[in-house]
Motif scaffolding. Structure first.
Motif, mmCIF file in Angstrom:
data_model
loop_
_atom_site.group_PDB
_atom_site.id
_atom_site.type_symbol
_atom_site.label_atom_id
_atom_site.label_comp_id
_atom_site.label_asym_id
_atom_site.label_seq_id
_atom_site.Cartn_x
_atom_site.Cartn_y
_atom_site.Cartn_z
ATOM 1 N N TYR A 159 -6.384 4.202 11.111
ATOM 2 C CA TYR A 159 -6.154 5.395 10.293
ATOM 3 C C TYR A 159 -6.737 6.664 10.914
ATOM 4 N N ARG B 19 1.269 6.522 -6.867
ATOM 5 C CA ARG B 19 0.108 7.294 -7.322
ATOM 6 C C ARG B 19 0.311 8.793 -7.160
ATOM 7 N N ARG B 20 1.186 9.160 -6.235
ATOM 8 C CA ARG B 20 1.431 10.598 -6.094
ATOM 9 C C ARG B 20 2.130 11.151 -7.318
ATOM 10 N N PHE C 186 -15.289 16.158 -5.943
ATOM 11 C CA PHE C 186 -15.821 15.967 -4.597
ATOM 12 C C PHE C 186 -17.009 16.908 -4.421
ATOM 13 N N MET D 25 -5.560 9.611 -5.935
ATOM 14 C CA MET D 25 -4.735 10.744 -5.510
ATOM 15 C C MET D 25 -3.870 10.356 -4.322
ATOM 16 N N ALA D 26 -3.799 9.058 -4.037
ATOM 17 C CA ALA D 26 -2.975 8.566 -2.934
ATOM 18 C C ALA D 26 -3.439 9.096 -1.588
ATOM 19 N N VAL D 27 -4.745 9.364 -1.482
ATOM 20 C CA VAL D 27 -5.298 9.755 -0.194
ATOM 21 C C VAL D 27 -6.183 8.603 0.265
ATOM 22 N N ASN D 28 -5.926 8.107 1.463
ATOM 23 C CA ASN D 28 -6.681 6.957 1.946
ATOM 24 C C ASN D 28 -8.100 7.385 2.332
ATOM 25 N N PRO D 29 -9.118 6.866 1.659
ATOM 26 C CA PRO D 29 -10.486 7.325 1.944
ATOM 27 C C PRO D 29 -10.943 6.974 3.350
ATOM 28 N N MET E 18 1.102 10.281 -10.260
ATOM 29 C CA MET E 18 0.124 10.152 -11.344
ATOM 30 C C MET E 18 -1.029 11.121 -11.130
ATOM 31 N N GLU F 60 -3.508 17.899 1.070
ATOM 32 C CA GLU F 60 -3.275 16.570 1.619
ATOM 33 C C GLU F 60 -1.801 16.186 1.589
ATOM 34 N N HIS F 61 -1.115 16.593 0.518
ATOM 35 C CA HIS F 61 0.226 16.047 0.307
ATOM 36 C C HIS F 61 1.366 17.032 0.522
ATOM 37 N N PHE G 9 -7.322 20.318 -3.100
ATOM 38 C CA PHE G 9 -7.370 19.122 -2.249
ATOM 39 C C PHE G 9 -6.018 18.429 -2.087
ATOM 40 N N GLN G 10 -5.411 18.073 -3.223
ATOM 41 C CA GLN G 10 -4.156 17.313 -3.129
ATOM 42 C C GLN G 10 -3.031 18.147 -2.550
ATOM 43 N N MET H 222 -10.204 9.602 -4.983
ATOM 44 C CA MET H 222 -9.370 9.888 -3.824
ATOM 45 C C MET H 222 -8.239 8.855 -3.703
ATOM 46 N N GLU H 223 -8.590 7.600 -3.930
ATOM 47 C CA GLU H 223 -7.567 6.551 -3.900
ATOM 48 C C GLU H 223 -6.490 6.824 -4.937
ATOM 49 N N GLN I 288 0.808 -1.215 0.000
ATOM 50 C CA GLN I 288 0.000 0.000 0.000
ATOM 51 C C GLN I 288 0.847 1.274 0.000
ATOM 52 N N TYR J 29 0.798 3.997 -2.973
ATOM 53 C CA TYR J 29 0.444 5.407 -2.771
ATOM 54 C C TYR J 29 1.577 6.318 -3.223
ATOM 55 N N ARG K 51 -15.688 11.209 10.352
ATOM 56 C CA ARG K 51 -17.123 11.050 10.611
ATOM 57 C C ARG K 51 -17.354 10.129 11.798
ATOM 58 N N ARG L 177 -5.490 16.772 12.294
ATOM 59 C CA ARG L 177 -6.244 17.849 11.630
ATOM 60 C C ARG L 177 -7.648 17.851 12.197
ATOM 61 N N LYS M 59 -15.780 19.780 11.309
ATOM 62 C CA LYS M 59 -16.711 19.946 10.193
ATOM 63 C C LYS M 59 -17.806 18.869 10.250
ATOM 64 N N ARG N 214 -9.454 9.763 5.375
ATOM 65 C CA ARG N 214 -9.905 11.114 5.059
ATOM 66 C C ARG N 214 -11.423 11.271 5.190
#
Ligand SMILES: Nc1ncnc2c1ncn2[C@@H]1O[C@H](COP(=O)(O)OP(=O)(O)OP(=O)(O)O)[C@@H](O)[C@H]1O
Ligand SMILES: [Mg+2]
Lengths: 267, 262
Positions: free
Chosen positions: B34, A82-83, A95, B136-140, A85, A110-111, A106-107, B133-134, A75, A79, B148, B41, B47, B143
């Motif tokens: 996670y 993917r960063r 979103f 974009m290498a962000v773990n859903p 890509m 996040e990154h 967003f990215q 999101m996946e 994983q 990831y 929630r 944050r 939110k 995030r």
């Protein structure tokens, strides 16, 4: 194979619920090039992109990006890959609970640890590139389909990826946006020194901008070449694709039972 | 043949159910693992606290008021027979703090906030936002799900406390203001009889458990929903049904453990 290839696909086979979707695909995406994948609806183009993104795992063969086999990564490795890509989804996939601005930011949030004022400049620049600087405070539900796609495009290239994948970037665009987006995809590729894969039905527009084309039909590659080679080679598949002819080597129908049998007719 | 088919069908359903429980347990585990990002944050949680907690305020207040008023009426009618109307405050307060506050608030939360969470996440999945999101290498799970989840766990005891407070006020309105029970004994007996550890703390523990379970069910159903319109609507219904049953069953178990022989 050229040593400079960013992505290599070798003998890729994939099956959805026992139905083969990809069968022995071999493709090479050299660094800095813009390569198109074309084919009829349902021939497996999106499925192929999902393999490049490491979302799906092949039954046989592999996708190698930057020297690493995608389906062997854990994983963290996935990831990290993917960063590098960016992927434009066929239906945008913005979103819906965030504004246009926040989608593009967003990215970055996040990154990176960039301060908000730098993020602001970057977002405005990306939105300006797709002509939607004025829409930054709108919500995705307030955008038209074409606008949403342009926002999605801005979001895809937000972190200047080295591989950009576009799934149907031209669908639902008016002729002006179409040329603008086509142009933008080419310029983004060259300016970022990126490599791009573009999946599309739009042959005329893409032949103008791409370096190489693969034609797919029912999970296999049926033709390939540079735009000039394809224009010169007006036979079989290529001819059928380029001119949208109904009759030709590629069947229009999804495989199924005999038509007459399906209609419950008796011979 | 039909017999074998039935058996096979039952077996299939049992295996599926067990399988789903396993998947849900794994989902819970991942959510906890996670969660770090959500606390670093904290504004992500804030939110969600707003959209699940604050948005449930009105329904909690209105429901609490009416439940308290009914308790006032019924309690008075019953206590009057034994000449102990002055214990009305005790009855209303204990009923709310121990049982009705946590349970009713959780049921309302499940149908107001839980169903909304399921629908939102199911729709995000159907429109490929989760896949995006996946990519974009962000773990859903980190995030989308974890903030929630914690928002639900945090807001549940607060909402239950609010429900109880408003309910006691409702009981006061009916018992003291309208019927005319002695105000002094209403409050003083309540104060003397309600124990902090025995009653209040146990109520808080209950609502924490309910909050965890309801939020988890809602998030899991959303995340697991088939990415279609029917899939999402089915998942939303399942959230309300499953979490309501879970609340009522857990309430019995918790009550048995907490108040047995006390
Ligand atoms: N989740 C899925 N489960 C089962 N089969 C699927 C799934 N997704 C796609 N398929 C099948 O895989 C095949 C290829 O689908 P894919 O989405 O890759 O096509 P495509 O080339 O992108 O088509 P289009 O141009 O219409 O987007 C189709 O025949 C489709 O029925
Ligand atoms: Mg597709």
């Amino acid at each position: 194979m050229p040593p400079s290839a960013l992505v290599e696909i070798r003998d890729l086979n994939f099956t959805y619920d026992k139905r083969p979707v990809l069968q022995g695909i071999n493709m090479t995406f050299p660094r800095g090039k813009l390569v198109a994948i074309m084919g009829l609806s349902g021939c497996g183009k999106t499925t192929l992109l999902r393999h490049v993104g490491g979302v799906l795992k092949p039954n046989k063969g592999y996708v190698k990006m930057d020297g690493q086999v995608m389906h062997e990564l854990d994983q963290a490795g996935l990831y990290a890959m993917r960063r590098k890509m960016g992927m434009l989804f066929q239906f945008g996939a913005l979103f819906t609970d965030m504004s246009v601005y926040d989608n593009v930011a967003f990215q970055m949030r996040e990154h990176t640890n960039l301060p908000e004022d730098i993020i602001h400049s970057l977002v405005v620049m990306k939105l300006n590139a797709v002509g939607l600087r004025g829409a930054q405070n709108m919500m995705p539900s307030e955008l038209s389909g074409g606008m949403a796609r342009r926002v999605a495009l801005a979001r895809t290239v937000a972190l200047d990826p080295m591989l950009i994948m576009y799934d149907e970037p031209f669908a639902g665009l008016d002729p002006i946006s179409l040329t603008v987006i086509g142009d933008l995809i080419r310029r983004l590729n060259d300016a970022l020194g990126a490599t791009s894969i573009i999946v599309t039905h739009d042959i005329q527009e893409s032949l103008k901008i791409v370096d190489y084309v693969y034609f797919m039909a029912s999970g296999v590659i049926v033709a390939e070449g540079t735009p000039d080679e394809l224009r010169a080679n007006q036979t079989g598949f290529v001819r059928q694709f380029m001119h949208g002819e109904m009759d030709g080597p590629v069947p229009f129908h999804y495989p199924g039972a005999d038509y007459r049998q399906d209609l419950n007719l008796r011979a | 043949m039909a017999f074998i088919k039935t058996i096979r069908g039952i077996g299939h359903r049992v295996i599926n159910a067990v399988w789903r429980i396993g998947v849900a347990a794994r989902f819970f585990f991942l959510t906890i693992i996670y969660s770090g990002n959500s606390f670093r944050r904290f504004n992500l949680i804030i939110k969600e606290l707003f959209s699940s907690g604050v948005m449930s305020l009105i329904i909690i207040i209105v429901a609490g008021l009416f439940v308290g008023m009914v308790l006032g009426l019924q309690g008075y009618e019953t206590l009057k027979r034994y000449g102990s109307e002055s214990a009305l405050g005790v009855m209303v307060a204990l009923g709310l703090v121990r049982e009705l506050g946590p349970v009713m608030a959780a049921l309302l939360f499940a149908s107001r906030a839980g169903s909304a969470m399921t629908a939102e996440i199911g729709l995000m999945k159907a429109t490929e936002q989760i896949s995006a999101m996946e990519m974009m290498a962000v773990n859903p799970i980190a995030r989308i799900v974890a903030p929630r989840f914690w928002a639900g766990v945090i807001s549940m005891p607060l909402l239950a406390a609010l429900f109880s407070a408003v309910g006691i006020f409702g009981g006061y309105l009916v018992g003291v203001v309208q019927i005319g029970v002695d105000e002094g004994s209403f409050w003083s007996q309540m104060q003397a009889a309600v124990d902090f550890r025995e009653d209040v703390l146990n109520g808080v523990i209950k609502s924490l458990v309910f909050g965890t379970v309801v939020t988890l069910i809602a998030l899991f159903e959303g995340f697991d929903a088939p990415p279609t319109a029917e899939g999402v609507s089915g998942a939303t219904t399942r959230t309300v049904v499953t979490s309501s049953l879970a609340i009522l069953m857990l309430d019995f178990v918790l009550t048995a453990i907490m108040f047995r022989g006390a």
